[in-house]
Design an enzyme around this catalytic site. Sequence first.
Site, mmCIF file in Angstrom:
data_model
loop_
_atom_site.group_PDB
_atom_site.id
_atom_site.type_symbol
_atom_site.label_atom_id
_atom_site.label_comp_id
_atom_site.label_asym_id
_atom_site.label_seq_id
_atom_site.Cartn_x
_atom_site.Cartn_y
_atom_site.Cartn_z
ATOM 1 N N LYS A 77 1.040 -0.853 -0.287
ATOM 2 C CA LYS A 77 -0.068 0.366 0.032
ATOM 3 C C LYS A 77 1.114 1.685 0.302
ATOM 4 C CE LYS A 77 -3.999 -0.543 2.414
ATOM 5 N NZ LYS A 77 -4.387 -1.161 3.633
ATOM 6 N N ARG A 80 -3.403 2.701 8.522
ATOM 7 C CA ARG A 80 -3.733 1.688 7.342
ATOM 8 C C ARG A 80 -2.652 0.921 7.282
ATOM 9 N NH1 ARG A 80 -4.960 4.223 2.108
ATOM 10 N NH2 ARG A 80 -5.782 2.258 1.396
ATOM 11 N N GLY A 105 -8.450 -7.619 3.761
ATOM 12 C CA GLY A 105 -9.088 -7.763 5.427
ATOM 13 C C GLY A 105 -8.482 -8.006 6.547
ATOM 14 N N MET A 110 -5.391 -7.555 7.622
ATOM 15 C CA MET A 110 -5.109 -5.970 8.446
ATOM 16 C C MET A 110 -5.907 -4.954 9.242
ATOM 17 S SD MET A 110 -2.337 -7.944 9.456
ATOM 18 C CE MET A 110 -1.010 -6.648 10.032
ATOM 19 N N ARG A 119 -3.223 -1.316 -6.675
ATOM 20 C CA ARG A 119 -2.167 -2.394 -6.760
ATOM 21 C C ARG A 119 -2.287 -3.563 -7.327
ATOM 22 N NH1 ARG A 119 -5.061 -4.450 -1.536
ATOM 23 N NH2 ARG A 119 -7.053 -4.783 -2.229
ATOM 24 N N HIS A 124 -15.169 -9.010 0.581
ATOM 25 C CA HIS A 124 -14.684 -9.661 1.281
ATOM 26 C C HIS A 124 -14.087 -11.084 0.724
ATOM 27 C CE1 HIS A 124 -12.673 -12.928 4.494
ATOM 28 N NE2 HIS A 124 -11.907 -12.381 4.849
ATOM 29 N N SER A 158 17.899 -39.609 -17.562
ATOM 30 C CA SER A 158 16.449 -39.559 -17.403
ATOM 31 C C SER A 158 16.417 -39.459 -15.500
ATOM 32 C CB SER A 158 15.325 -39.993 -17.549
ATOM 33 O OG SER A 158 14.183 -39.041 -17.346
ATOM 34 N N THR A 193 13.949 -38.018 -9.718
ATOM 35 C CA THR A 193 14.056 -37.081 -8.768
ATOM 36 C C THR A 193 13.595 -37.720 -7.935
ATOM 37 O OG1 THR A 193 12.749 -36.180 -9.645
ATOM 38 C CG2 THR A 193 15.388 -35.687 -9.981
ATOM 39 N N CYS A 222 12.113 -37.243 -14.789
ATOM 40 C CA CYS A 222 10.834 -37.762 -15.047
ATOM 41 C C CYS A 222 10.213 -37.591 -13.804
ATOM 42 C CB CYS A 222 10.830 -38.957 -16.094
ATOM 43 S SG CYS A 222 11.659 -40.097 -15.038
ATOM 44 N N TYR A 258 15.073 -31.800 -21.339
ATOM 45 C CA TYR A 258 13.663 -32.296 -21.319
ATOM 46 C C TYR A 258 13.338 -31.511 -20.572
ATOM 47 C CZ TYR A 258 13.494 -37.009 -21.713
ATOM 48 O OH TYR A 258 13.704 -38.730 -20.883
HETATM 49 P P1 ADP Z 1 -7.489 -2.453 3.392
HETATM 50 O O1 ADP Z 1 -6.054 -3.216 3.599
HETATM 51 O O2 ADP Z 1 -8.847 -3.515 3.605
HETATM 52 O O3 ADP Z 1 -7.933 -1.880 2.235
HETATM 53 P P2 ADP Z 1 -7.416 0.108 4.031
HETATM 54 O O4 ADP Z 1 -6.347 0.630 4.734
HETATM 55 O O5 ADP Z 1 -7.221 0.419 2.510
HETATM 56 O O6 ADP Z 1 -7.749 -1.296 4.464
HETATM 57 O O7 ADP Z 1 -8.520 1.404 3.941
HETATM 58 C C1 ADP Z 1 -9.468 0.672 4.248
HETATM 59 C C2 ADP Z 1 -10.752 1.455 4.125
HETATM 60 O O8 ADP Z 1 -10.477 3.179 4.280
HETATM 61 C C3 ADP Z 1 -10.522 1.738 2.642
HETATM 62 O O9 ADP Z 1 -11.919 1.500 1.650
HETATM 63 C C4 ADP Z 1 -10.397 2.492 2.017
HETATM 64 O O10 ADP Z 1 -9.991 3.600 1.187
HETATM 65 C C5 ADP Z 1 -10.464 3.700 3.361
HETATM 66 N N1 ADP Z 1 -9.383 4.758 3.390
HETATM 67 C C6 ADP Z 1 -8.816 4.319 4.120
HETATM 68 N N2 ADP Z 1 -7.440 5.694 4.270
HETATM 69 C C7 ADP Z 1 -8.282 6.815 4.316
HETATM 70 C C8 ADP Z 1 -8.503 8.596 4.180
HETATM 71 N N3 ADP Z 1 -6.743 8.989 4.206
HETATM 72 N N4 ADP Z 1 -9.214 9.011 4.219
HETATM 73 C C9 ADP Z 1 -10.471 8.233 2.912
HETATM 74 N N5 ADP Z 1 -10.593 6.519 3.140
HETATM 75 C C10 ADP Z 1 -9.738 5.888 3.862
HETATM 76 MG MG MG Z 2 -7.647 -0.762 1.120
#
Ligand code: ADP
Ligand code: MG
Length: 914
Positions: A29, A99, A108, A110, A344, A464, A773, A776, A843, A863
């Site tokens: 992130k 975050r 989801g 962390m 990402r 999720h 051949s 393994t 093989c 091969y």
């Molecule tokens: P995850 O790893 O579960 O995607 P995120 O860190 O991306 O968690 O955050 C969870 C939610 O909070 C996401 O929908 C993200 O867009 C929102 N969010 C995170 N940081 C901000 C921010 N600075 N302003 C507004 N929304 C945020």
């Molecule tokens: Mg996110």
Amino acid sequence: MATKSKRVYFFGNGKAEGRGLPKEVLGGKGQGLAEMSSIGLPVPAGFTITVDTCALYYELGRKFPKDFEAEVKDNLKKLEKATGKKFGDVKNPLLVSVRSGAARSMPGMMETILNLGLNDVSVAGLAANTKNPRFAYDAYRRFIQMYSTTAMGLSKEPMEEMLTEMKKKAGVKTDPELSADHLKQLCEEFKAYYKKNMGGKPFPQEPMDQLWGAVKAVFGSWMAEKAVTYRRVEKITDLHGTAVNVQEMVFGNTGDNSGTGVCFTRDPSTGKNVFFGDCLINAQGEDVVAGIRTPLKLSDLGKYLPAAWKQLQNVRTQLEKHYKDMQDMEFTVENEKLFMLQCRTGKRTPAAAFKIAVDMVKEKLITKEEAVTRITPEDIERMFYPVIAETDKKKLESSFVGEGINAVPGAAAGQIMFTAEAAEAAYTAGKKVILVRKETSPEDVGGMHAAQGILTATGGKTSHAAVVARGWGKCCIVGADILDINVEKKQMVVKGKTYKEGDWLTLDGSSGAIYSGQLTLKDPVLPPEYKTLMGWCDEIRKLNVRTNADSPADARKAVEMGAEGIGLCRTEHMFFEGRERQLAIQSMIVADNTDDREKALSKLLPYQRKDFEGIFDAMDGKPVTIRLIDPPLHEFTPKDDAGVKELSKVTGLSPDRIAARIDQLHESNPMLGHRGCRLCITYPEILDMQVRAIIEAAVLCAKRGKKVFPEIMIPLTMASKEFFILEKRARAVADAIVKDAKSKVKYLIGTMMEIPRATLIADKIAEKAEFFSFGTNDLTQMTMGLSRDDAGRFLPEYVDEKKAGVFKADPFQVLDQEGVGQLVKLGIEKGRSTRPNLKIGICGEHGGELSSVKFCCANGMNYVSCSPYRVPIARLACAQFEVEAKKAKKAAPAKKTAMMKKAPAKKKAPAKRK
Ligand code: ADP
Ligand code: MG
Ligand code: MG
């Protein structure tokens, strides 16, 4: 002393200190935020605390490292300057999100805390300043909720219940309908709940305290059970912590000109080049991801927030051009202004992976070589996931239950389980499971993994359940709002019909259709992009890919999968097929003189000849390596009295004598006993018969105008003389047949390399052997002194990183390059020192495993050979090796001389397509 290491990297205002740093430092992130800031996308400013800091936090017994707090404070000052707001200000407070983000995405897993920095005073300031008290108190109640549950570990349900209660009291259905006063009251209730459950401590009002609490919570979540489970299930072993991102908040919940969403630059299910996603008006991000409210289609954003929609479309184009891959993005619109919060590389279904890779080549975004590296072995495996085979329309109609949102394609049939625990238990008991949930959460990951398919009542394609299932390529239907689930009663009601735990369901993840009962499933039709991309693999790779196949049916399947020959055809299963064959081989075994043995063998000859003919026909011109009899003879003997009696009738020997003979064959260590070519040393008649069957079949096929390339393989060679004896005898038999038939059939004689000693004397064996051949499986077993059949008792512990962790992977699945690999290399080197154009292959099971195949490529094999379904994986692996080798060569021209040294040996190796 080493200089103080930098632990915090700032981003914002079109710049990022951490740009170019790897994910291992910034987390995925943090890296995405840094990159998006740097290329001028609208990203709220913030800073990233490195992954190392998290690791160090644990090393120090959950304490912050020295100077860390000062560094965070410095960055906070920078953030205040960049945003023009002050942390803890009573009028216009700077609010942040805290975050998590590890090097690899764990959807989801962390926890994230939003709106941090609010307190009783500043919430009023925010309300006045924005003239939007509803928004301010909504932000505050969310913050209290998230902080209490995430940072302080209070349970989620009571506060959710208070929220539901409040909606009831207010007479409204959805969160946005709650008024400022309702929300304000809710904040008071939440704080009281906090105080009561935190031993009388009030909710923290000091923003700095809140921040430290939140950072610790994110660090803490790394070791939370659900995160640990996810890493175990996903086999993530190389990460040592999570980064923390502290970022200025932007608000999607200020009213109807704000919103939030999750989107993909292309459709992650089909790969189609369309902008795809979910959004919600007047909401904060969590709402979309959690699947609590059913979201709008992304394209609807244009109706509500046209300016932001236009901006977002530009971001889509810009990001794809920049990353040259499909991106998964999170955004928020605050008062018509777009902010990017995450990007990402997007997870996708296997079919989408192929389509996107092929399309991007056509769009000239990437090269064919790059496209080949975009596919994983798992993608290929999952391409072959089943679809519903039912063609009876009436039956389909009558078992149709209803529809949900088609989140991940593929079909699945299984028994309904309503909890993750029940799903795991049923799976362990050998059952097929469909996990049915209202919505899934990270706690459910274990059960989701155990299930054949997942079905949820709420949530969209980015919920999720959908994200996790997509990562695994597991059939998933979400948002099936027709389900009325009652977990306590272990049942659900759909359109008035009750379905109980254990009832069968069939899901069609491609259409979203749900069927009752167990429908038949079948193999899918592959999309054209699969063929295109596999074709590129074939252009790029230098090694041949063969298959291990023992029957014409397997051989045909393998050719369909792209096999260019058979690398291992085991002959022993042919002895089991049908009672007559069994009796013939058994008569051979119990015979106590050569005459009787030959008589019995002559009965087997026509069977084997016919089998080989079938295989040669199926392989039509491709080389076929046939291994002579390998297992110890006791494996073929009758196992009960009835069997002994029947054999006695056929052979004329008394049951007692037969029993005695079987007794005689008993070995205390059969894997190291009288097996492999040792059998042919003592009973050369067996070799005579098998070679005769092979060559006569070849001659017959050749007469019919087929091309045949038999390669006779002697198993379990340990000494050169042993091999020479058998090679001479086999050649004599073969040459006589070819000569008599005036045929032009050519054949090779070589050996399996599976005993360590053989690799040590490979130069001598190669005097007569025309190919090696590497077997393994046995080579691993014998090099490690590790019985394949008994290793189950302790090997799991050896491989488990959290237990002994002796090996990174099961050496029977992933070639042990450090140890066994050395013998392979030595065998190749020594063999080629005698016979430069010695043909060499593998093989064992490893011939279809990515890293092992790359090892074979790197060490000059001709091969690899693997089971039919893994043939495409081997084709991919060989191609990826060439792409990576080319890249490495470009990147390190200084190493050229070292590579040149190796080159001649490679040149001498025979060219492809042998
Ligand atoms: P995850 O790893 O579960 O995607 P995120 O860190 O991306 O968690 O955050 C969870 C939610 O909070 C996401 O929908 C993200 O867009 C929102 N969010 C995170 N940081 C901000 C921010 N600075 N302003 C507004 N929304 C945020
Ligand atoms: Mg996110
Ligand atoms: Mg073997």
